[in-house]
Structure formats: structure tokens, C-alpha cells
Design an enzyme around this catalytic site. Structure first.
Site, mmCIF file in Angstrom:
data_model
loop_
_atom_site.group_PDB
_atom_site.id
_atom_site.type_symbol
_atom_site.label_atom_id
_atom_site.label_comp_id
_atom_site.label_asym_id
_atom_site.label_seq_id
_atom_site.Cartn_x
_atom_site.Cartn_y
_atom_site.Cartn_z
ATOM 1 N N ARG A 171 -57.543 -2.077 -57.437
ATOM 2 C CA ARG A 171 -58.590 -1.105 -57.739
ATOM 3 C C ARG A 171 -58.537 -0.704 -59.211
ATOM 4 O O ARG A 171 -57.518 -0.863 -59.877
ATOM 5 C CB ARG A 171 -58.420 0.148 -56.888
ATOM 6 C CG ARG A 171 -58.677 -0.048 -55.410
ATOM 7 C CD ARG A 171 -58.271 1.165 -54.615
ATOM 8 N NE ARG A 171 -56.864 1.432 -54.785
ATOM 9 C CZ ARG A 171 -56.300 2.631 -54.640
ATOM 10 N NH1 ARG A 171 -57.038 3.679 -54.357
ATOM 11 N NH2 ARG A 171 -55.010 2.791 -54.794
ATOM 12 N N THR A 216 -46.963 -1.661 -58.786
ATOM 13 C CA THR A 216 -45.948 -2.456 -59.486
ATOM 14 C C THR A 216 -45.477 -3.609 -58.607
ATOM 15 O O THR A 216 -45.350 -4.750 -59.078
ATOM 16 C CB THR A 216 -44.761 -1.551 -59.877
ATOM 17 O OG1 THR A 216 -45.233 -0.509 -60.738
ATOM 18 C CG2 THR A 216 -43.673 -2.344 -60.589
ATOM 19 N N TRP A 240 -39.988 -4.229 -61.848
ATOM 20 C CA TRP A 240 -40.196 -3.341 -62.995
ATOM 21 C C TRP A 240 -39.294 -3.780 -64.145
ATOM 22 O O TRP A 240 -39.738 -3.863 -65.289
ATOM 23 C CB TRP A 240 -39.888 -1.889 -62.608
ATOM 24 C CG TRP A 240 -40.321 -0.885 -63.641
ATOM 25 C CD1 TRP A 240 -41.477 -0.161 -63.644
ATOM 26 C CD2 TRP A 240 -39.624 -0.517 -64.842
ATOM 27 N NE1 TRP A 240 -41.544 0.641 -64.764
ATOM 28 C CE2 TRP A 240 -40.412 0.439 -65.524
ATOM 29 C CE3 TRP A 240 -38.418 -0.897 -65.416
ATOM 30 C CZ2 TRP A 240 -40.041 1.019 -66.728
ATOM 31 C CZ3 TRP A 240 -38.030 -0.322 -66.630
ATOM 32 C CH2 TRP A 240 -38.833 0.623 -67.271
ATOM 33 N N LYS A 255 -46.191 1.060 -55.587
ATOM 34 C CA LYS A 255 -46.961 0.084 -54.818
ATOM 35 C C LYS A 255 -47.714 -0.902 -55.719
ATOM 36 O O LYS A 255 -47.682 -2.116 -55.492
ATOM 37 C CB LYS A 255 -47.930 0.831 -53.904
ATOM 38 C CG LYS A 255 -48.665 -0.042 -52.927
ATOM 39 C CD LYS A 255 -49.374 0.767 -51.871
ATOM 40 C CE LYS A 255 -50.517 1.587 -52.408
ATOM 41 N NZ LYS A 255 -50.239 2.869 -52.959
ATOM 42 N N LYS A 266 -50.888 11.901 -61.695
ATOM 43 C CA LYS A 266 -50.461 10.638 -61.105
ATOM 44 C C LYS A 266 -50.292 9.529 -62.146
ATOM 45 O O LYS A 266 -49.483 8.624 -62.000
ATOM 46 C CB LYS A 266 -51.468 10.196 -60.039
ATOM 47 C CG LYS A 266 -51.048 8.968 -59.256
ATOM 48 C CD LYS A 266 -52.024 8.697 -58.119
ATOM 49 C CE LYS A 266 -51.618 7.459 -57.340
ATOM 50 N NZ LYS A 266 -51.803 6.227 -58.093
ATOM 51 N N PHE A 310 -34.400 1.180 -58.007
ATOM 52 C CA PHE A 310 -34.190 2.132 -59.100
ATOM 53 C C PHE A 310 -32.738 2.050 -59.545
ATOM 54 O O PHE A 310 -31.850 1.705 -58.762
ATOM 55 C CB PHE A 310 -34.520 3.556 -58.650
ATOM 56 C CG PHE A 310 -35.974 3.923 -58.758
ATOM 57 C CD1 PHE A 310 -36.411 4.846 -59.698
ATOM 58 C CD2 PHE A 310 -36.922 3.335 -57.923
ATOM 59 C CE1 PHE A 310 -37.754 5.181 -59.805
ATOM 60 C CE2 PHE A 310 -38.261 3.667 -58.022
ATOM 61 C CZ PHE A 310 -38.681 4.596 -58.975
ATOM 62 N N ALA A 336 -57.858 6.775 -51.563
ATOM 63 C CA ALA A 336 -57.533 6.531 -50.150
ATOM 64 C C ALA A 336 -57.369 7.810 -49.359
ATOM 65 O O ALA A 336 -57.374 7.770 -48.128
ATOM 66 C CB ALA A 336 -56.268 5.695 -50.040
ATOM 67 N N PHE A 392 -52.293 4.876 -51.480
ATOM 68 C CA PHE A 392 -51.366 5.797 -50.812
ATOM 69 C C PHE A 392 -50.624 5.080 -49.685
ATOM 70 O O PHE A 392 -50.381 3.886 -49.751
ATOM 71 C CB PHE A 392 -52.090 7.066 -50.361
ATOM 72 C CG PHE A 392 -52.597 7.893 -51.504
ATOM 73 C CD1 PHE A 392 -51.748 8.265 -52.539
ATOM 74 C CD2 PHE A 392 -53.925 8.283 -51.585
ATOM 75 C CE1 PHE A 392 -52.204 9.031 -53.609
ATOM 76 C CE2 PHE A 392 -54.387 9.047 -52.655
ATOM 77 C CZ PHE A 392 -53.525 9.413 -53.666
#
Length: 557
Positions: free
Chosen positions: A94, A73, A409, A71, A105, A381, A273, A301
Site C-alpha cells: 500500500r 519490513t 532489517w 510487517k 506511526k 531485534f 485496516a 495491522f
């Protein structure tokens, strides 16, 4: 293949004063923290807020899985891509917490060629905001315990102190502690505990305050304990809101950094979150909105947590609703929601993808309930097959939403160009028709919880523990029974059971306890067994971290 930290360390950063020039800010408007980080001066913010307000894009996602969603990214890559197609864009994110950074994480600065920089600084101590919040929180604990020790003029019941200490790390040993042992000289013995800093009410307050006076007003309203007569005791009763605001006077100022491609990014505040409201600060978002044509922000999240809280808690305080919502999904994560284990996600599996799509479909339907246009971003991906991509696009189109493949990415802004063009096209064509999911603004806590559980989670009802039922009666007596609710729930499932993936049905959500956050302006509802102080995994990310002889970070991600 280069790692995120290798890509970030090879990037050529502009001096932050040059980045600020894109926002029509001079060096005098900045408070520099080295060459590449700065805080925005209060007078500069006042000047910026006179500018015309731009459009707001909210990035959220499906329920996260160990397969990854990306998210942050996508948020960063979309901001870069919008600038690439000629739209003046600012990003609002954030700040990462050290707990997840050193736990499982990882950081929160994006990945690959869609990162905010300097990555290692932001993921570690940054400009000291987290430390200031930790200090303010624990100063309040010290002042409260000193009040008990020095005669307890307010008649506080030590058994009913609800204010906890905090630490910006995952440390399960500190969840329940006893303080004040060792005789009278060491204070009044009582049970206490630690939360992680990002779960502190002071973090929520910092992120919801509109200026320093609002910050001080909210701090004064924090409920820290109850008297022997069961009446609430506040920071204002202790007369220490001024001291706490003084500790936070620099932390309240938004931080300015940049992406690899020099897009300005305000990175400020970091509430989780799943146990808080999960959005960056009002001041950072407002400042970004008045600096560009578009602001891209994210909520933590999945859309059931950060997305719902952005729309139900942040929007009323911000005074601006999103013009569009981007929901991030990966084929890998959807296959995991379809029942496939992580080790088998690289193999093509159309049946699992279609089954797992029910999770994404639920989030699409939820965001539409707020009257907002939705775009799905497929975070690409290398293992994604053409058949899987085509199936996912077809499933999204059947739900009536536009969908775009994003390869930010790997390719940076070029890989997000199609997504950026679709976002702009929809925003320019459609008007914002935002509406609340609640029937009335003054719905009771029970009514709001019931609405969130049935409408957003897809559950059949709510079960309250005996303690929660008693608290509801108490809140009614104090006049807190119609405040907004902040649901503390597992991020992995739409339900309160992390094992129920996909889009479960006919489940109930159990509210075990409420925590009043009157300064922040909401009541936290603790569901299931969600923790406000996380623990470390068997092999924490910290085991891979190091520093070389030149002081350069190794192993951050």
C-alpha cells in the site's frame, strides 16, 4: 547505526525502466514519473494479465504495539530473499498516508536493508494518487452542496447528508464542522465533518476496482445522503460519476518502484485496516501475480483486521486466495502483550513472552480457520536473547506451525533466506484449501459480525447501540443487509478496547454505528470509540522532519 533514511539515500537505484525489464516490460509500457517511479499503462496491464498467475503470499501480524512488529519490513525482505534463492518475485504494498507519516506511526516503506525506494518520495507525495483521491472526494462534496444550493431537485434532507470531506492529514479539529454559514450566498448551512483520505470510500473503491468502467460503476453506487422521505441518494442520482472517474483516471494505474536490491514492487492504494479494508489495489496485486512466480503482499495491522479483511473482502474481488500466510511477530511486542512496559522490554523475560504468546497463538488459529498454511516470521531485534528465541520457536512448533528467524532489517535478503526457503517448501508441498469462515455467503450483517467477533476476536457476543439497531432495520429495507461487513476497530487489541492486550476472553464488542459504503460493496461497522479522522500525538514525528540545502529529506522514518 544508520537510520532508515540514511540507508535509503545511500542505495544505488536502477532506472525504473531497467527494473521493468525484469517484468518483460518496455519503456513504452510505462508512464514515467521521473527516473525511479512509473505507472503501468492500461494496455501493458492487459498484456501482463494474459500471463500465467503465480503464487500469492500474504504477510500479516500480531496486534501491533509501540514496540514495533515490522510487517512491511518482513514483506519487502521476504520478496528480496525469494529472488535471492532464484524465485522470480514481485512485491505488492500500500501507499503511505501523510497523516501517520507526520504523526506517530511513520512511513510504510519498510526499514533498514528491507525498503522500497525512493523512500522519501513514496512517503510524501509519490505519484499524486492520494491527492487525486482527496480531490475526487471533495469534488463530490462541492457538487453535492451545490445541488442543495441550486434548488435541491432530488429533495435531499441536509440533516441526512452522510458524505464527508477528507484530508490526508491527522487533524482532530475537523472531525465535526459546520458549513454554509454567512447567508444564502454561501450555500445551505449544515453539519459536516472530515475523515482522513485513506478512510474515504473513494479510496476503497479505487483499491477494489478491476478497471476504469468498474471504477465508474462503483462510484455511481456511492450513497451520499437521504431524501426527506428517507430514500438513499447516490452519485448516480447526481450524475457526476463520470467527472469523478475522470479525476481518478491516472490514479487507478498501479505504481512501479523497486527495493534496495532492485526487486520490482507495485505500491498502490492505501486504505487503513482499522477503519477501512487495509489492502493494496486489486489491479496492483493482479498485475504482480502475472509478473512473477511469487507475489508477496501485506494487509494492514494485525490478522484480526487487515488479514481478516483481505480474506473476506479482497479475496472475493481478486478471485485468488493466498497460498500461504506469514504472521510477523517480535519478541519485544509479545512481551508487551504479556504485560511488560516498553522501557523494560530489552531485559530477558521468559514468563512475559510465554504469556504474550497467547496473542500470536490466536492469530495462528484464526488463519488456520481459513484452511491456509501458516509460517511465523520472528522479526529479530538486537535485544532478543537466545533463550527467548528458543522459547518462541518451541511455542510456535507446539501450535503446529513452522517458524523462522528473519534478520532482514540488518542483513537484507541474506537475513530472510531461511524464511524464504521454508515458505517455498510449504507452498510446493501443500495445496490451497481456502474456505470462508461464514456459514453462507448471504449471511446477514448480524451473522457476519457475530462470526467475526466470536471466531476471529475471541469475544462472547455483540452489543448494538440504538442507532445501530435502527440502521440494521433500514438496511434491510434497502436490500443492504447481506453485504460484506468491514469492521472498524482498534488495532491494538483483539477486542474493541485498546487496553486489553494479549488474548482477552469473555468480552463483548459494541457496534455504535454503521456507515454504508455501497460503491465499495460493504458496510462499515464502527466499534468502540475508533476514529475515522485521527489526531496528532503530543510530539508528532513532523517535529523531527526537515530538508537540507540540497532539498534532501531529513527525519523521515
Amino acid at each position: 547505526m544508520k537510520t532508515d533514511i540514511e540507508i535509503s539515500q545511500e542505495a544505488a537505484l536502477d532506472p525504473i525502466a531497467k527494473v521493468a525489464e525484469q517484468l518483460n516490460l518496455s519503456e513504452d509500457d510505462l508512464e514515467l514519473h521521473g527516473k525511479y517511479k512509473a505507472k503501468i499503462d492500461v494496455s501493458a496491464m492487459n498484456k501482463i494479465h494474459q500471463n500465467k498467475e503465480g503464487k500469492l503470499i500474504l504477510v500479516t501480524s500480531i496486534n501491533p504495539t509501540p514496540a514495533g512488529e515490522g510487517k512491511s519490513t518482513i514483506t519487502i525482505g521476504l520478496g528480496d530473499a525469494l529472488n535471492r534463492i532464484g524465485k522470480k518475485t514481485v512485491i505488492a504494498l500500500r501507499e503511505p498516508s501523510l497523516g501517520p507519516v507526520m504523526g506517530i506511526k511513520g512511513g510504510a516503506t519498510g526499514g533498514g536493508y528491507a525498503q522500497v525506494l525512493p523512500m522519501e518520495d513514496i512517503n510524501l507525495h509519490f505519484t499524486g494518487d492520494m491527492h487525486a483521491i482527496t480531490t475526487a472526494n471533495n469534488a463530490l462534496s462541492a457538487l453535492l452542496d451545490n445541488h442543495l444550493h441550486q434548488g435541491n431537485e432530488l429533495g435531499i434532507d441536509p440533516r441526512r447528508v452522510i458524505w464527508k470531506r477528507v484530508l490526508d492529514l491527522n487533524d482532530r479539529e475537523l472531525r465535526h464542522v459546520t458549513v454554509g454559514l454567512g447567508g444564502p450566498i454561501n450555500g445551505v448551512p449544515r453539519e459536516d465533518g472530515f475523515d482522513i483520505t485513506v478512510a474515504s470510500e473513494i479510496m476503497a473503491i479505487l483499491c477494489l476496482s478491476t478497471d476504469i468502467l468498474d471504477l465508474k460503476r462503483r462510484l455511481a453506487n456511492i450513497v451520499v445522503a437521504y431524501t426527506y422521505q428517507r430514500e438513499p441518494v447516490t452519485v448516480g442520482d447526481l450524475k457526476v460519476e463520470g467527472a469523478l472517474a475522470l479525476i481518478l483516471k491516472e490514479a487507478i494505474k498501479p505504481n512501479l518502484v523497486q527495493t534496495i536490491y532492485h526487486t520490482p514492487a507495485f505500491v498502490h492504494g492505501g486504505p487503513f485496516a482499522n477503519i477501512a479494508h487495509g489492502c493494496n489495489s486489486i489491479l496492483a496485486t493482479q498485475t504482480a501475480l502475472h509478473c512473477g512466480d511469487y507475489t508477496v503482499t501485506e494487509a494492514g495491522f494485525g490478522a484480526d483486521l487487515g488479514g481478516e479483511k483481505f480474506l473476506d473482502i479482497k479475496v472475493p474481488n481478486l478471485g485468488k486466495s493466498p497460498d500461504l500466510v506469514v504472521i510477523v511477530a517480535t519478541i519485544r511486542a509479545l512481551k508487551m502483550h504479556g504485560g511488560i512496559v516498553k522501557s523494560e522490554l530489552s531485559a530477558e523475560n521468559l514468563a512475559a513472552l510465554e504469556k504474550g504468546f497467547r496473542n500470536l497463538a490466536k492469530h495462528i488459529a484464526n488463519m488456520k480457520k481459513y484452511g491456509l498454511p501458516v509460517v511465523v516470521a520472528i522479526n529479530e531485534f538486537i535485544s532478543d536473547t537466545q533463550k527467548e528465541i528458543e522459547l518462541l520457536k518451541d511455542l510456535c512448533e507446539k501450535e503446529g506451525v513452522k517458524v523462522e528467524l528473519a534478520s532482514v532489517w540488518e542483513k537484507g535478503p541474506e537475513g530472510g533466506e531461511a524464511l524464504a526457503k521454508t515458505v517455498v517448501e510449504i507452498i510446493e508441498e501443500e495445496n490451497n484449501r481456502f474456505r470462508s469462515i461464514f456459514s453462507r455467503e448471504d449471511d446477514t450483517l448480524q451473522e457476519k459480525i457475530e462470526t467475526i467477533v466470536t471466531e476471529i476476536y475471541g469475544g462472547s457476543g455483540v452489543v448494538y447501540s440504538k442507532k445501530a439497531q435502527q440502521q440494521l432495520e433500514t438496511f434491510k429495507r434497502y436490500g443492504w443487509d447481506r453485504l460484506p461487513v468491514c469492521m472498524a476497530k482498534t488495532q491494538y487489541s483483539l477486542s474493541d478496547d485498546p487496553e486489553k492486550l494479549g488474548a482477552p476472553e469473555e468480552f463483548t464488542v459494541t457496534i455504535r454505528e454503521f456507515v454504508p459504503k455501497i460503491g465499495a460493496g460493504f458496510i462499515v461497522a464502527l466499534t468502540g470509540d475508533v476514529m475515522t479522522m485521527p489526531g496528532l500525538p503530543k510530539k508528532p514525528a513532523a517535529l523531527n522532519m526537515d530538508v537540507d540545502k540540497n532539498g534532501q529529506a531529513i527525519g523521515l522514518f
